[in-house]
Design an enzyme around this catalytic site. Structure first.
Site, mmCIF file in Angstrom:
data_model
loop_
_atom_site.group_PDB
_atom_site.id
_atom_site.type_symbol
_atom_site.label_atom_id
_atom_site.label_comp_id
_atom_site.label_asym_id
_atom_site.label_seq_id
_atom_site.Cartn_x
_atom_site.Cartn_y
_atom_site.Cartn_z
ATOM 1 N NE ARG A 62 -3.719 2.312 2.464
ATOM 2 C CZ ARG A 62 -4.009 2.729 3.569
ATOM 3 N NH1 ARG A 62 -4.026 2.039 4.941
ATOM 4 N NH2 ARG A 62 -4.915 3.479 3.835
ATOM 5 C CG HIS A 66 -0.937 5.528 -0.479
ATOM 6 N ND1 HIS A 66 -1.925 6.059 0.239
ATOM 7 C CD2 HIS A 66 -1.761 4.367 -0.980
ATOM 8 C CE1 HIS A 66 -2.898 5.593 0.451
ATOM 9 N NE2 HIS A 66 -2.880 4.642 -0.268
ATOM 10 C CD GLU A 88 3.916 12.868 -2.140
ATOM 11 O OE1 GLU A 88 3.766 11.436 -1.945
ATOM 12 O OE2 GLU A 88 4.751 13.205 -3.008
ATOM 13 C CG ASN A 94 -0.355 9.117 1.898
ATOM 14 O OD1 ASN A 94 -1.059 8.165 1.498
ATOM 15 N ND2 ASN A 94 0.102 10.143 1.246
#
Length: 331
Positions: A62, A66, A88, A94
């Site tokens: 994952r 991302h 980010e 996130n």
């Protein structure tokens, strides 16, 4: 005299010419001389983490997704915010990325800095660790090209428009992937990553308790599945860590059960269920639910393509000394 070129040689030439320059700089043996123990270090680090925390496989996959979906596979998601910019990593979507996924990259980077300091990028470490985790979970073995550089920026504002949420419509998801040059079939294959891992109850609780005024529970759920989820997630408002397996049948095995579950009314997220119901995606669900080999092969090709998305080479990036900070902010 004009030299003749065979059809196979011509194909290879055209294929090479079609590859963007930065991608053509990548090779499978990029670190053969500069860091010969790279593969062994990655293997040992990932194996140790997988034995102690099997869920790290899904978490790292994952994390990789991302990273690659926002500006390319450049380790920008690993950067911590600094006094000048929000990174980010701090974007709302996130915040739930698991700590063990970040940790395994830090452990691998630390070991590599002792063995070959300043050589291996964090972006390549993340790509390799993801490949190894997928394989250890029973998924396909695929090729990872090496030579990526780490990004020189990471901005929280770049995230929202590039990563699907649990309730993003299938039309929006398709447009998102097509904008990154992925086909619908490749998107469906990559969605099969949900065959391992879990999702927090808050991501799908509205489908259980507040779907509509007349129908509190999404009728797309199998009744017994929704009943079990209601019991599991009953206290989700007070316990944000409550979660359910994306694939409740074989949650730690990388297989095609995810697609079989969709056909049984056991798609956990609304975006999962959308794959079954959308006319452009449902036939891929049928194929992968029936054919494990087709899913494995298509997933391998799709994630190889994803791993080359937006990569940085040369002076487009750097090799970070620590994965969570740009070199200019390290002492």
């Amino acid at each position: 005299m004009v030299a003749m070129v065979s059809p196979s040689s011509l194909f290879l030439i055209l294929l090479f010419l079609s590859i963007p320059f930065s991608e053509s700089n990548l090779t499978t043996d990029y670190y053969k001389n500069s860091c010969p123990h790279l593969e062994n270090i990655i293997r040992e680090t990932v194996t140790s983490k997988y034995i102690s925390v099997p869920a790290a496989a899904a978490g790292t996959l994952r994390l990789f997704f991302h990273d690659c979906m926002v500006g390319g596979c450049d380790a920008s998601v690993l950067i911590s915010s600094n006094p000048f910019t929000k990174a980010e990593r701090d974007a709302d979507i996130n915040l739930a990325l698991p700590g063990d996924a970040f940790d395994v990259i830090v452990l691998a980077k630390t070991a590599l800095e002792l063995s070959c300091p300043g050589i291996v990028s964090c972006a390549d470490i993340l790509a390799l660790a993801t490949r190894n985790f997928v394989s250890m979970a029973g998924g396909p073995v695929y090729t990872v090209m090496l030579g990526r550089k780490d990004s020189l920026e990471s901005n929280i504002s770049s995230v929202e428009a590039n990563i699907p949420r649990a309730n993003t419509t299938m039309d929006e998801i398709i447009r998102m992937f097509e904008s990154k040059n992925f086909t619908v079939g490749e998107m469906v294959a990559l969605s099969g990553a949900h065959t391992i891992g879990f999702s927090h109850c808050k991501e799908f609780a509205y489908r259980l308790f507040g779907y509509s005024r007349s129908t509190p529970t999404d009728p797309s759920y199998h009744p017994k599945f929704s009943a079990a989820l209601k019991t599991l997630c009953a206290n989700y408002k007070n316990d944000s860590d409550m979660a359910a397996f994306n694939d409740p049948m074989t949650p730690s095995k990388f297989d095609n059960m995810y697609y079989q579950n969709l056909k049984r009314g056991m798609g956990l997220l609304e975006s999962d269920n959308g794959l079954l119901r959308h006319p452009r995606t449902n036939h891929f669900v049928d194929l992968y639910a029936f054919n494990q080999t087709a899913f494995s092969n298509d997933f391998a090709r799709a994630i190889e393509k994803l791993s080359l998305s937006g990569i940085k080479t040369g002076n487009q990036g750097e090799v970070r000394r620590k994965c969570d900070a740009f070199n200019t902010f390290q002492t």
